[in-house]
Design an enzyme around this catalytic site. Structure first.
Site, mmCIF file in Angstrom:
data_model
loop_
_atom_site.group_PDB
_atom_site.id
_atom_site.type_symbol
_atom_site.label_atom_id
_atom_site.label_comp_id
_atom_site.label_asym_id
_atom_site.label_seq_id
_atom_site.Cartn_x
_atom_site.Cartn_y
_atom_site.Cartn_z
ATOM 1 N N GLU A 113 -8.266 12.352 13.159
ATOM 2 C CA GLU A 113 -7.548 11.108 13.461
ATOM 3 C C GLU A 113 -6.550 11.273 14.605
ATOM 4 O O GLU A 113 -5.579 12.025 14.499
ATOM 5 C CB GLU A 113 -6.818 10.596 12.215
ATOM 6 C CG GLU A 113 -6.149 9.257 12.449
ATOM 7 C CD GLU A 113 -5.626 8.620 11.174
ATOM 8 O OE1 GLU A 113 -5.039 7.532 11.256
ATOM 9 O OE2 GLU A 113 -5.794 9.208 10.089
ATOM 10 N N LYS A 163 0.859 -1.182 0.000
ATOM 11 C CA LYS A 163 0.000 0.000 0.000
ATOM 12 C C LYS A 163 0.889 1.223 0.000
ATOM 13 O O LYS A 163 1.940 1.247 0.650
ATOM 14 C CB LYS A 163 -0.895 0.029 1.247
ATOM 15 C CG LYS A 163 -1.698 1.325 1.404
ATOM 16 C CD LYS A 163 -2.448 1.364 2.728
ATOM 17 C CE LYS A 163 -3.128 2.712 2.944
ATOM 18 N NZ LYS A 163 -3.865 2.799 4.216
#
Length: 366
Positions: free
Chosen positions: A167, A113
């Site tokens: 976050e 990723k």
């Protein structure tokens, strides 16, 4: 460097309260030097921003005072600014090409990723002051998340880093560590039925669930070096901001040594695969090759006190406001995995940019 100032240099608003740093006792551009000073008791607290690549210059300040308010910022309505000039880095075609190339690297087995971002430079029709933009950012989400970091004391740029990141990289209190990673996202809709359908698709998306699992596994592994009882649910939750649905997982762990500081943990955990990729060394090099230096985007913003307690947020949904108060740069990125679609990933950057654009009152870019 020792300096002197009485102005506010740091604000972090969260649902459980607001932390403010005022005045400047010392500044640090090297994270290791700042961490050593905190551990040695040379400074009582630390606030500021850590860059995406810790080899780059940090913007950390030992404030003369650190104040805590149990309430988040009240927030304000969006500002009324207009963008009179826009420069995209890169344009849509090149970003799609970058994503397609990254997918080839993933299929070839070079990386699992990688998170690719694009930035937008805006020239505003009127100046905007950092703390008024901070209030607008806080007013744009139900949790009143917002942060502001004065970068001038550490970098001499006169600029501020501002944002409304949802976050949490980590929150540390005593021996307890809490993380709340976000990875996997979809745009909100004004139509309730479509919004609900989008959320359900995201919760069932194999691509997004795989992307999210990379982040949770990374945090579990890193936390296990210093913590016992690392607890993370096997299935992520749906979380929403004003513009975006996210997959999110609350993680709780217990430190073996409570003297480990929140700054130590921020350096250990970030950047996570949510903003970098996996393996992190390969993904990080791809990002540097493709994007160049990110600076503070996708790094972390937060604070740490003398007891080692503190909170650090992932620096996303953010902008850097230049010293002239009219020029700014904002960013948005997305996690690329084998099942990614270049157009969908390009669209994702567009709806993530809305956090900053909405706070400024900009409906459309020129």
């Amino acid at each position: 460097m020792v300096v002197s100032s009485n102005s506010e240099v740091f604000v972090l608003s969260r649902p459980h309260g607001t932390v403010r740093g005022g005045g400047i006792a010392r500044t640090y551009t090297d994270v290791d030097e700042a961490s050593a000073a905190l551990r040695a008791g040379e400074i009582r607290s630390l606030t500021g921003a850590i860059p995406f690549d810790v080899r780059d210059r940090a913007a950390l300040v030992a404030p003369a005072r650190l104040a805590f308010d149990p309430s988040p910022l009240a927030g304000s309505a969006p500002l009324t600014r207009r963008a009179i000039s826009t420069v995209l880095h890169p344009d849509a075609d090149e970003h799609r090409e970058r994503i397609a190339h990254a997918i080839k690297r993933i299929v070839a087995g070079d990386v699992e990723k990688v998170v690719l971002a694009r930035s937008v430079d805006l020239l505003l029709d009127q100046k905007v002051q950092p703390l008024e933009l901070l209030d607008a950012l806080a007013g744009g989400n139900v949790e009143h998340n917002a942060f502001a970091v004065d970068l001038d004391a550490a970098t001499g740029s006169g600029s501020w880093l501002l944002g409304a990141s949802p976050e949490v990289l980590l929150r540390k209190s005593g021996s307890t560590v809490l993380c709340h990673p976000y990875a996997g996202s979809a745009p909100r809709s004004a139509d309730p039925a479509e919004d609900e359908a989008t959320a359900k698709r995201l919760a069932a998306s194999a691509k997004d669930l795989a992307e999210h699992a990379f982040v949770v596994d990374h945090l579990r592994e890193r936390l296990s070096h210093l913590c016992d009882d690392v607890d993370a649910p096997s299935t992520p939750r749906l979380q929403s901001t004003g513009e975006v649905w996210h997959l999110a997982t609350p993680i709780r762990a217990t430190l073996r040594d409570p003297s480990t500081t929140a700054l130590d943990l921020a350096l250990l955990l970030g950047p996570t695969p949510a903003v970098c990729g996996t393996p992190s060394d390969v993904a990080g090099q791809i990002i540097r090759d493709v994007e160049g230096e990110r600076g503070f985007y996708a790094g972390s913003v937060g604070w740490c006190d003398a007891a080692g307690d503190g909170e650090w947020m992932v620096a996303i949904r953010c902008l850097e406001l230049a010293g002239d108060r009219r020029n700014l740069r904002t960013w948005a990125g997305g996690g690329i995995v084998e099942g990614s679609d270049p157009q969908a990933e390009l669209d994702e950057t567009g709806f993530k940019l809305r956090t900053v654009l909405n706070a400024l009152g900009i409906a459309e870019l020129p």
